[in-house]
Design an enzyme around this catalytic site. Structure first.
Site, PDB file in Angstrom:
ATOM      1  N   ARG A   1     -10.935  -0.482   1.949  1.00 33.29           N
ATOM      2  CA  ARG A   1     -12.406  -0.560   1.985  1.00 33.29           C
ATOM      3  C   ARG A   1     -12.975  -0.731   0.581  1.00 33.29           C
ATOM      4  O   ARG A   1     -14.039  -1.326   0.415  1.00 33.29           O
ATOM      5  CB  ARG A   1     -12.962   0.690   2.688  1.00 33.29           C
ATOM      6  CG  ARG A   1     -12.619   1.987   2.028  1.00 33.29           C
ATOM      7  CD  ARG A   1     -12.876   3.199   2.918  1.00 33.29           C
ATOM      8  NE  ARG A   1     -11.837   3.383   3.929  1.00 33.29           N
ATOM      9  CZ  ARG A   1     -11.846   4.341   4.844  1.00 33.29           C
ATOM     10  NH1 ARG A   1     -12.836   5.201   4.884  1.00 33.29           N
ATOM     11  NH2 ARG A   1     -10.876   4.444   5.720  1.00 33.29           N
TER      12      ARG A   1
ATOM     13  N   ASP B   1       0.849  -1.192   0.000  1.00 28.76           N
ATOM     14  CA  ASP B   1       0.000   0.000   0.000  1.00 28.76           C
ATOM     15  C   ASP B   1       0.886   1.243   0.000  1.00 28.76           C
ATOM     16  O   ASP B   1       1.336   1.708   1.039  1.00 28.76           O
ATOM     17  CB  ASP B   1      -0.920  -0.006   1.235  1.00 28.76           C
ATOM     18  CG  ASP B   1      -1.843   1.209   1.273  1.00 28.76           C
ATOM     19  OD1 ASP B   1      -1.926   1.922   0.243  1.00 28.76           O
ATOM     20  OD2 ASP B   1      -2.473   1.442   2.320  1.00 28.76           O
TER      21      ASP B   1
ATOM     22  N   GLU C   1      -7.890   2.576   0.360  1.00 32.15           N
ATOM     23  CA  GLU C   1      -8.112   1.593  -0.703  1.00 32.15           C
ATOM     24  C   GLU C   1      -8.650   0.261  -0.184  1.00 32.15           C
ATOM     25  O   GLU C   1      -9.330  -0.460  -0.905  1.00 32.15           O
ATOM     26  CB  GLU C   1      -6.803   1.363  -1.481  1.00 32.15           C
ATOM     27  CG  GLU C   1      -5.817   0.376  -0.852  1.00 32.15           C
ATOM     28  CD  GLU C   1      -5.345   0.737   0.552  1.00 32.15           C
ATOM     29  OE1 GLU C   1      -5.324   1.940   0.878  1.00 32.15           O
ATOM     30  OE2 GLU C   1      -5.020  -0.178   1.326  1.00 32.15           O
TER      31      GLU C   1
ATOM     32  N   LYS D   1       1.585   8.007   0.289  1.00 28.93           N
ATOM     33  CA  LYS D   1       1.957   8.076   1.705  1.00 28.93           C
ATOM     34  C   LYS D   1       3.292   8.809   1.846  1.00 28.93           C
ATOM     35  O   LYS D   1       4.158   8.678   0.972  1.00 28.93           O
ATOM     36  CB  LYS D   1       2.133   6.656   2.262  1.00 28.93           C
ATOM     37  CG  LYS D   1       0.830   5.932   2.548  1.00 28.93           C
ATOM     38  CD  LYS D   1       1.099   4.586   3.213  1.00 28.93           C
ATOM     39  CE  LYS D   1      -0.181   3.793   3.398  1.00 28.93           C
ATOM     40  NZ  LYS D   1      -1.127   4.378   4.344  1.00 28.93           N
TER      41      LYS D   1
ATOM     42  N   ASP E   1      -5.635   6.393  -0.715  1.00 33.41           N
ATOM     43  CA  ASP E   1      -5.019   5.625   0.369  1.00 33.41           C
ATOM     44  C   ASP E   1      -6.078   4.914   1.221  1.00 33.41           C
ATOM     45  O   ASP E   1      -5.740   4.055   2.032  1.00 33.41           O
ATOM     46  CB  ASP E   1      -4.154   6.557   1.234  1.00 33.41           C
ATOM     47  CG  ASP E   1      -3.150   5.797   2.082  1.00 33.41           C
ATOM     48  OD1 ASP E   1      -2.984   4.583   1.834  1.00 33.41           O
ATOM     49  OD2 ASP E   1      -2.545   6.408   2.981  1.00 33.41           O
TER      50      ASP E   1
HETATM   51  N1  BES Z   1      -3.253   0.359   5.227  1.00 34.02           N
HETATM   52  C1  BES Z   1      -3.632   1.605   5.724  1.00 34.02           C
HETATM   53  C2  BES Z   1      -3.924   1.610   7.222  1.00 34.02           C
HETATM   54  C3  BES Z   1      -2.751   1.377   8.127  1.00 34.02           C
HETATM   55  C4  BES Z   1      -2.010   2.437   8.597  1.00 34.02           C
HETATM   56  C5  BES Z   1      -2.444   0.114   8.543  1.00 34.02           C
HETATM   57  C6  BES Z   1      -0.949   2.221   9.438  1.00 34.02           C
HETATM   58  C7  BES Z   1      -1.384  -0.113   9.387  1.00 34.02           C
HETATM   59  C8  BES Z   1      -0.639   0.938   9.833  1.00 34.02           C
HETATM   60  C9  BES Z   1      -4.902   2.100   5.002  1.00 34.02           C
HETATM   61  O1  BES Z   1      -5.049   1.683   3.706  1.00 34.02           O
HETATM   62  C10 BES Z   1      -4.849   3.594   5.014  1.00 34.02           C
HETATM   63  O2  BES Z   1      -3.951   4.136   4.465  1.00 34.02           O
HETATM   64  N2  BES Z   1      -5.825   4.198   5.658  1.00 34.02           N
HETATM   65  C11 BES Z   1      -5.902   5.610   5.772  1.00 34.02           C
HETATM   66  C12 BES Z   1      -7.340   6.016   5.620  1.00 34.02           C
HETATM   67  C13 BES Z   1      -7.550   7.479   5.400  1.00 34.02           C
HETATM   68  C14 BES Z   1      -6.948   7.916   4.077  1.00 34.02           C
HETATM   69  C15 BES Z   1      -9.022   7.759   5.435  1.00 34.02           C
HETATM   70  C16 BES Z   1      -5.340   6.024   7.139  1.00 34.02           C
HETATM   71  O3  BES Z   1      -5.508   5.278   8.115  1.00 34.02           O
HETATM   72  O4  BES Z   1      -4.708   7.057   7.209  1.00 34.02           O
HETATM   73 ZN    ZN Z   2      -4.121  -0.131   3.207  1.00 30.61          ZN
HETATM   74 ZN    ZN Z   3      -4.063   2.952   2.306  1.00 32.50          ZN
END
Ligand code: BES
Ligand code: ZN
Ligand code: ZN
Length: 471
Positions: free
Chosen positions: A318, A237, A316, A244, A314
């Site tokens: 869901r 990711d 993604e 990111k 990001d």
């Molecule tokens: N895979 C990440 C969530 C994550 C973050 C898992 C840190 C493990 C450690 C997910 O896909 C993500 O990036 N989520 C975002 C959502 C936001 C853009 C609404 C997040 O948590 O910042």
């Molecule tokens: Zn993710």
């Molecule tokens: Zn993500």
């Protein structure tokens, strides 16, 4: 390292290290108290003291409990591995056997596949000494199966995104199916398009690897219940175009941990030969950037027909789960529908790094899960849905937005997004597990070591075991 259950008093103690758990309360009356005090040992939780002259290792436990023994044992096994003892023995009974096995197997776990030379340890055998071998053999075998399935999950999580990508993930699932007598079906991009899984396909579009949907089935002859386990399998990711920051991207190989956990669960259940039918559905996808990447501002038509405004690429996981959950519900009429995902950083903000977030509509299942988790030695916390947070997912142009309009309660709004894709008849069968914090660690805690933890495997194995008796 071999682990054997043997009758007490059957090994000669000359070259074997005998391990003993001791609490500070019991220290004063111990026969070796003078020596132990000389060594400065206070029997505090997770502290160790070797008496080499006596071939003894003392492990401190605050008070003797399953959780304390597992944690203490995890510290001990690392120390034992750095000595030259070829074997070590632990005295076990029906109360502590599971904790000792988990401590030894999970606490002693190492992932060295990317080291150029093998790490050598003299330790070859672990003996679990007990009064009556027959009385403990079932508990012994069960704990070994579940601990090894947890290590299997860790091994996959720890693989690099170059080695473990959607196609190689599908290959690995096929091998597991072959080894464990499971059915396995893999859908490639052509089949996914036919299934109208445009949301999942969009996430994987900029990757050089084809996205894969993996469906594994364990079908015992007399299944008492049917359970579907859905896993987020983001083999990497990067965040996509909503890229990111560099430091947050490191560790994102673990974004496949939900999928890896579901593989560990079906491995454990099939080896335990439980009378529960298990289906695993994995969305294996890589979220990358490129000229063909999906974009913030896109509107995706999901398999269910619900349209989604993409405001952040990001978020993604869901989008992948929306399609996989919908597919899973059409394929199998299950009694339980659980999904596992490293879904939100917000879950860690809410509950800390060690706890899995549990969301869903059924208080009964949430309660049962909490009991199974405690019994299995995993931490869970319930995050309640509410209608005010649901409103934050409103979109002006599509049926729903993939991000909430306010930053608070991010784990819950992600769960509520998934809820949109749960059919009415399944609302009370569904639980969402956010394992963003619990699935991976960069410092050891309890029986977890650097890397994937295998979060979910012990808890769900315990839950499925409980279904067998609760017909
Ligand atoms: N895979 C990440 C969530 C994550 C973050 C898992 C840190 C493990 C450690 C997910 O896909 C993500 O990036 N989520 C975002 C959502 C936001 C853009 C609404 C997040 O948590 O910042
Ligand atoms: Zn993710
Ligand atoms: Zn993500």
């Amino acid at each position: 390292m071999n682990i054997k259950l043997i009758k007490e008093g059957t090994i000669s103690s000359k070259k074997n290290l005998t391990v003993e758990f001791i609490s500070s309360k019991d220290l004063k009356s111990h026969k070796d108290v003078e020596l132990l005090q000389k060594a400065g040992f206070k029997a505090e939780q997770d502290t160790n003291c070797f008496l080499y002259g006596k071939n003894n290792l003392f492990c401190g436990v605050e008070k003797v409990s399953v959780d304390n023994v597992r944690s203490s044992c995890s510290v001990a096994i690392k120390n034992i591995k750095s000595t030259n003892y070829k074997s070590a023995s632990f005295s076990v009974n029906s109360k502590n056997i599971k904790a000792v096995i988990e401590g030894v197997v999970l606490g002693g776990y190492e992932y060295n596949n990317y080291k150029s030379s093998d790490k050598k340890t003299a330790l070859k055998n672990i003996y679990l000494e007990c009064e009556k071998v027959e009385a403990l053999s079932k508990a012994f075998e069960e704990a070994i199966i579940i601990s090894e399935a947890t290590c299997f999950t860790r091994d996959i999580v720890n693989q690099t995104p170059e080695d473990l990508n959607p196609p190689s993930f599908a290959k690995l699932a096929k091998k597991l199916a072959k080894d464990n007598g499971l059915e396995c079906e893999v859908l490639g991009e052509k089949a996914l398009r036919k299934e109208k899984m445009e949301s999942m396909l969009a996430v994987g579009r900029a990757s050089r690897h084809d996205s894969k949907l993996i469906h594994l089935t364990y079908k015992p002859a007399n299944a008492k219940k049917i359970i579907s386990l859905v896993g987020k399998g983001l083999t990497y990711d990067s965040g996509g175009l909503s890229l990111k920051p560099a430091t947050s991207m490191v560790t994102m190989k673990m974004d496949k941990a939900g999928a890896c956990a579901t593989l560990g669960m079906i491995k454990a259940v099939s080896e335990l030969k439980l009378d529960v039918e298990v289906h695993v559905f994995i969305g294996a996808v890589e979220n990358m950037i490129g000229g063909n990447a999906y974009k913030p501002d896109d509107v995706l038509v999901t398999r269910s027909g619900t349209t989604v405004e993409v405001r952040n690429t990001d978020a993604e996981g869901r989008l992948v789960l929306a399609d996989v959950l919908d597919y899973a519900q059409d394929k199998v009429k299950a009694d339980y529908l659980f999904d596992f995902a490293t879904l939100t950083g917000a879950c860690m903000v809410a509950l800390g790094q060690y706890t899995t977030g549990v969301m869903g509509h059924s208080s009964k299942i949430k309660h049962d899960i909490s009991r199974s988790a405690t019994k299995a030695g995993e931490l869970t916390g319930s995050l309640p849905f509410n209608e005010h947070l649901r409103k934050l997912l409103k979109s002006s142009i599509a049926d729903i937005s993939n991000t909430a309009s306010k930053p608070y309660g991010g784990a819950v709004t992600a769960g509520l997004f998934l809820d949109k894709f749960i059919k009415d008849e399944n609302k009370n069968r569904w639980i969402h597990f956010d394992i963003a914090g619990s699935a991976y660690t960069e410092s050891p805690w309890d029986c977890n070591v650097y890397g994937g933890t295998g979060a979910g495997v012990r808890m769900i194995s315990e839950f499925i075991k409980s279904l067998e008796v609760r017909v």
